[in-house]
Design an enzyme around this catalytic site. Sequence first.
Site, PDB file in Angstrom:
ATOM      1  N   GLU A 171       7.997 -79.205  44.455  1.00 45.13           N
ATOM      2  CA  GLU A 171       9.053 -80.181  44.223  1.00 45.13           C
ATOM      3  C   GLU A 171       8.901 -80.818  42.850  1.00 45.13           C
ATOM      4  OE1 GLU A 171       9.447 -81.328  48.936  1.00 45.13           O
ATOM      5  OE2 GLU A 171       8.861 -82.903  47.549  1.00 45.13           O
TER       6      GLU A 171
ATOM      7  N   CYS B 245      -3.298 -89.348  50.004  1.00 47.15           N
ATOM      8  CA  CYS B 245      -2.255 -88.544  49.364  1.00 47.15           C
ATOM      9  C   CYS B 245      -1.705 -87.514  50.349  1.00 47.15           C
ATOM     10  CB  CYS B 245      -2.845 -87.837  48.142  1.00 47.15           C
ATOM     11  SG  CYS B 245      -1.640 -86.776  47.322  1.00 47.15           S
TER      12      CYS B 245
ATOM     13  N   CYS C 192      -2.862 -78.946  47.047  1.00 45.90           N
ATOM     14  CA  CYS C 192      -3.936 -79.504  46.222  1.00 45.90           C
ATOM     15  C   CYS C 192      -5.237 -79.379  46.998  1.00 45.90           C
ATOM     16  CB  CYS C 192      -3.663 -80.978  45.913  1.00 45.90           C
ATOM     17  SG  CYS C 192      -4.791 -81.664  44.674  1.00 45.90           S
TER      18      CYS C 192
ATOM     19  N   CYS D 127       9.132 -85.621  36.827  1.00 42.91           N
ATOM     20  CA  CYS D 127       7.793 -85.514  37.411  1.00 42.91           C
ATOM     21  C   CYS D 127       7.633 -84.107  37.972  1.00 42.91           C
ATOM     22  CB  CYS D 127       7.659 -86.567  38.511  1.00 42.91           C
ATOM     23  SG  CYS D 127       6.100 -86.477  39.393  1.00 42.91           S
TER      24      CYS D 127
ATOM     25  N   CYS E  48      -7.758 -86.201  48.337  1.00 43.30           N
ATOM     26  CA  CYS E  48      -7.733 -87.663  48.233  1.00 43.30           C
ATOM     27  C   CYS E  48      -7.174 -88.211  49.553  1.00 43.30           C
ATOM     28  CB  CYS E  48      -6.873 -88.113  47.045  1.00 43.30           C
ATOM     29  SG  CYS E  48      -7.544 -87.515  45.482  1.00 43.30           S
TER      30      CYS E  48
ATOM     31  N   CYS F 166       6.170 -91.451  44.774  1.00 42.92           N
ATOM     32  CA  CYS F 166       4.834 -91.015  44.410  1.00 42.92           C
ATOM     33  C   CYS F 166       4.002 -90.687  45.649  1.00 42.92           C
ATOM     34  CB  CYS F 166       4.187 -92.161  43.655  1.00 42.92           C
ATOM     35  SG  CYS F 166       2.919 -91.627  42.586  1.00 42.92           S
TER      36      CYS F 166
END
Length: 373
Positions: free
Chosen positions: A95, A122, A115, A108, A119, A348
């Site tokens: 995205e 996230c 990933c 962005c 974290c 975010c």
Amino acid sequence: MTTPEKINLLGLDRKAMETLFVAWGHKPFHARQMLKWIHKHGVTDFAEMTDLSKSLRSQLSRVAEVRAPEIIVEQPSSDGTRKWVLELVCGNRVESVLIPDGDRTTLCISSQVGCSLDCSFCSTAQQGFNRNLSVAEIVGQVWVAVHYGKLCTKNSGKSPYDRALTNVVLMGMGEPLANFDAVVSAIDIMQDDLAYGLSKTRVTISTSGIVPAIYDLKKVSDVSLAVSLHAANDALRDELVPINKRYPLAELIAACKAYVEGDNRRKITFEYVMLDGINDSMKDAKALIRLLEGVPSKMNLIPFNPFPGTDYRCSPPERIEAFRQKLKSSGMISTTRKTRGEDIDAACGQLVGKVQDRSRRELRSVMVKGETI
Ligand code: SAH
């Protein structure tokens, strides 16, 4: 007989494009023409590239192609933000989000499918890791925003569009510095005057803090750096950003100082997600001020965006403001990030995509310039 795969010219920076034309027995200046056709004019059909000879055009159509990622969904938000879901050849999705804000328009983009850094706050981490994006897939997100989203660029000439792409941030899915070579090459294209002409202050890489890659980046690029700090002590950062166990705060801060050394106008942007009761006390603010003493920096406080399955909550707005004021009183430039595109899950940390997880979660590994971490 299988046909050999065509080279996707969308993913070649100026040097790589020149090398290719020379290898094909042509003059290197064709690279300049090609970059302009693809990135400035958005042309993907060689037949339309009228300043190339007919024989070169037909050679190109046999061995090369200009293939942008396929747009699966385009979602406009009520606040003007737009999200594109792009499907890659492997069926994975990534995205990218376009955020207009006054006369600034920021895109962005993602650098990996999923990933591997895990974290704890996230949502991308929840999906696991599949693979690095190629240069064409990274720069393809910019291509889509500009040519499909109808934006002008600094060098579009007489563009019919009035909104210009002003900034690109690598703050979508993935850890950009764990996909080092492709990210650096994609940034070269973004900064090239024949392509998007974005200056060093207008392209930002956000990293969780892969220290050796920060030193390597300085050798090959002048891009702006944002660092996801989120905690001012190692014990808490180990929990929130586990890569901290490998590269603790003292090493990270030294790398940040080294990155901006030699140019006293440059600053590191530190990102700090505001988590209720976790990292948002006045004690945390004081520790942060001490930690960043002597580091040329800007602080960006990010209100936590919750996602299904998380136990974290966002700090209340008055605590975020008190935290910001405390930092400000020490002379630190600090802002609170506006949450944008909430109604389309574009805020975010909310980018999800569709990831076929190939990582064995218990054996997570990330390749950084050949080193497994
Ligand atoms: N891997 C890179 C880029 C990732 S995302 C990095 O770690 O910097 C960009 C920013 O969004 C990072 O600062 C990340 O920590 C933050 N983020 C991730 N999830 C979030 C969430 N749920 N709410 C708010 N910010 C989040």
